[in-house]
Design an enzyme around this catalytic site. Structure first.
Site, PDB file in Angstrom:
ATOM      1  N   THR A  17       6.157 -22.286  17.207  1.00 14.69           N
ATOM      2  CA  THR A  17       6.602 -21.066  17.115  1.00 14.69           C
ATOM      3  C   THR A  17       7.955 -21.412  18.637  1.00 14.69           C
ATOM      4  O   THR A  17       9.142 -20.282  18.097  1.00 14.69           O
ATOM      5  CB  THR A  17       6.081 -20.091  17.827  1.00 14.69           C
ATOM      6  OG1 THR A  17       4.640 -19.766  17.468  1.00 14.69           O
ATOM      7  CG2 THR A  17       5.776 -18.551  18.313  1.00 14.69           C
ATOM      8  N   ALA A  71       6.308 -25.723  24.191  1.00 10.33           N
ATOM      9  CA  ALA A  71       7.235 -25.908  23.198  1.00 10.33           C
ATOM     10  C   ALA A  71       6.416 -26.410  22.049  1.00 10.33           C
ATOM     11  O   ALA A  71       6.760 -27.862  21.127  1.00 10.33           O
ATOM     12  CB  ALA A  71       7.458 -27.463  23.578  1.00 10.33           C
ATOM     13  N   GLN A 105      -1.153 -23.182   9.806  1.00 10.18           N
ATOM     14  CA  GLN A 105      -2.442 -22.892  10.491  1.00 10.18           C
ATOM     15  C   GLN A 105      -3.552 -23.468   9.471  1.00 10.18           C
ATOM     16  O   GLN A 105      -4.799 -23.747   9.912  1.00 10.18           O
ATOM     17  CB  GLN A 105      -2.331 -21.062  11.500  1.00 10.18           C
ATOM     18  CG  GLN A 105      -1.072 -21.604  11.834  1.00 10.18           C
ATOM     19  CD  GLN A 105      -0.627 -20.342  12.210  1.00 10.18           C
ATOM     20  OE1 GLN A 105      -0.770 -19.286  11.503  1.00 10.18           O
ATOM     21  NE2 GLN A 105      -0.016 -20.461  13.796  1.00 10.18           N
ATOM     22  N   CYS A 139      -2.176 -16.123  16.466  1.00  5.59           N
ATOM     23  CA  CYS A 139      -2.057 -14.779  17.143  1.00  5.59           C
ATOM     24  C   CYS A 139      -2.699 -13.392  16.916  1.00  5.59           C
ATOM     25  O   CYS A 139      -2.917 -13.369  17.542  1.00  5.59           O
ATOM     26  CB  CYS A 139      -0.826 -14.950  17.737  1.00  5.59           C
ATOM     27  SG  CYS A 139       0.591 -14.009  15.796  1.00  5.59           S
ATOM     28  N   ASN A 140      -2.841 -13.411  15.527  1.00  6.44           N
ATOM     29  CA  ASN A 140      -3.078 -12.283  14.848  1.00  6.44           C
ATOM     30  C   ASN A 140      -5.180 -12.368  14.535  1.00  6.44           C
ATOM     31  O   ASN A 140      -5.659 -11.311  13.944  1.00  6.44           O
ATOM     32  CB  ASN A 140      -2.206 -12.103  13.758  1.00  6.44           C
ATOM     33  CG  ASN A 140      -1.192 -11.661  14.102  1.00  6.44           C
ATOM     34  OD1 ASN A 140      -0.610 -11.303  14.943  1.00  6.44           O
ATOM     35  ND2 ASN A 140      -0.182 -12.388  12.659  1.00  6.44           N
ATOM     36  N   GLN A 174       4.391 -19.555   9.482  1.00  7.39           N
ATOM     37  CA  GLN A 174       3.399 -19.890   9.824  1.00  7.39           C
ATOM     38  C   GLN A 174       2.336 -20.782   9.276  1.00  7.39           C
ATOM     39  O   GLN A 174       1.485 -20.772   9.691  1.00  7.39           O
ATOM     40  CB  GLN A 174       3.470 -19.680  11.014  1.00  7.39           C
ATOM     41  CG  GLN A 174       4.958 -20.498  11.815  1.00  7.39           C
ATOM     42  CD  GLN A 174       4.926 -20.040  13.043  1.00  7.39           C
ATOM     43  OE1 GLN A 174       5.509 -18.497  13.870  1.00  7.39           O
ATOM     44  NE2 GLN A 174       4.094 -21.066  14.710  1.00  7.39           N
TER      45      GLN A 174
END
Length: 412
Positions: free
Chosen positions: A187, A184, A114, A50-51, A110
């Protein structure tokens, strides 16, 4: 050989730019396969969260990273928002990413998983060479050291945790709110866990694959609804979290406008943790919806950031020490290759001359071979010793001059 990073992240680009280049884990292999079609790229690792969206590449000897960037990315990437790093800076950046010191939420948990997943997928597409393999192994070692030796590893947090804290700041208490979690994955599961730990009220989960939502609901003893019910049921929820890998918005402007009318304009809070976004950005225009994205967490979750930032200096000392060790290893590897090329060039010339003077007499040819071998070793001893001193202590310019002097390709 060069290690190169091409990337875009929360520091270099706003969300509306980043989401154009984000892709899900299921697309990693395809993106890597496309990169490896370029002969300049030996192997690669792709990371998209997401970043950030980042590509870690090992380039063929002599390849210019600027030219590779233009050749591979200029047609489909917003160049001003992308950064490029080589060797030391590339390694330092990756070490900081995996350790959680380069995240929106400093110390978020997280990212290490990742990075590990990105590495594993890259290995399945094409095994990494020694340089990139060593880079990632030292990345995992450094991240573990930072988390165990600093405050960053204590009371671990995540974007999901901060999102739940944000909702608490807005509502005060969550036990009286109807809450919807869309997605689901990891996150979404974290959001549900944090909600339950913070006395979250009635929680419902929804996902494109209904069986996954149902499984998650049964695991946490909460409710689930099918995704196609969102348009009808959205009005029931006061608080919505969304974190899917959908390429298109799941919650639309029209859907939300209808929900507000049904709610008789009772306000809703939506927290979009997805990149690309799950919730239509135009919803910001609706007066009775408070919409937040991952970038909004920068300014909202001040306490967590301040606690983590106080340990960054200590974390960076660990990271810089590990980067130095990696660079020493990388230099030794490259110097050995240079010395090997130098020696092999002499041996090749020796064999060419010996072959030209062979007589066909086994005894004479053996003596000729022995003489040439001894002479070559004596001639190479001093130059190799001096070259090793220069390679171990010299600057990049001195090393380049040595390579040019003997017409060696390894460092050119």
């Amino acid at each position: 050989m060069a290690l190169v990073l091409f990337g875009i992240n929360h520091n270099s680009a706003p969300l509306d730019v980043r989401e154009k280049y984000a892709f899900s884990e299921s697309d990693y292999a395809q993106n890597l396969a496309q990169l490896l079609e370029y002969e300049e790229i030996q192997c690669a690792v792709a990371l998209s969260t997401c970043n950030r969206t980042e590509f870690y590449l090992s380039l063929e000897q002599g390849a210019e990273h600027e030219q590779v960037f233009q050749k591979v990315f200029s047609a489909n990437m917003d160049v001003p928002h992308f950064y490029q790093s080589l060797d030391f800076d590339c390694a330092r950046h990756l070490f900081r990413v995996a350790a959680g010191t380069d995240s929106v939420v400093v110390g978020e948990t997280q990212i290490q998983g990742q990075v590990k997943k990105a590495y594993e997928i890259a290995q399945s597409v094409k095994p990494l060479n020694a340089e990139l393999e060593k880079l990632f192994q030292m990345t995992f070692k450094t991240a573990k050291s930072v988390r165990s030796a600093t405050e960053i590893g204590k009371n671990p947090i995540s974007v999901a945790h901060c999102a739940v804290q944000l909702s608490e700041q807005i509502f005060g208490q969550l036990q009286f709110q109807n809450i919807l979690v869309i997605g689901a994955g990891e996150t979404s599961e974290l959001v549900i866990r944090y909600l339950l730990n913070h006395d979250g009220g009635s929680i419902t989960v929804s996902n494109r694959t209904a069986s996954k939502a149902k499984h998650l609901a049964e695991h946490f003893n909460i409710k689930s609804i099918e995704m196609n019910r969102l348009g009808h049921d959205l009005s029931e929820f006061d608080l919505v979290f969304s974190a899917t890998s959908s390429a298109q918005p799941i919650i639309t402007f029209e859907m939300t406008e209808h929900a507000l009318k049904t709610r008789k304009m009772k306000p809703m809070v939506m927290i979009d943790l997805a990149v690309p976004r799950d919730i239509d950005a135009d919803i910001h225009a609706l007066e009775d919806v408070f919409l937040y994205t991952v970038d909004d967490l920068k300014s909202v979750i001040v306490d967590n950031m301040n606690k983590r930032k106080s340990t960054l200096e200590e974390a960076d000392r660990i990271i810089d020490a590990e980067v130095s060790l990696f660079m020493q290893w990388l230099q030794r590897l490259q110097y050995h290759a240079l010395l090997k090329e130098f020696r092999e060039s002499f041996i090749s010339k020796k064999e060419e001359i010996v072959d030209a003077y062979r007589t066909g007499d086994d005894t004479m040819d053996a003596k000729l071979e022995q003489l040439a071998h001894q002479l070559t070793n004596r001639m190479l001893h001093t130059p190799i010793s001096k070259m090793r001193e220069i390679l171990e202590t010299g600057s990049r310019e001195e090393i380049r001059l040595v390579a040019e002097l003997f017409d060696l390709k390894t460092h050119q």
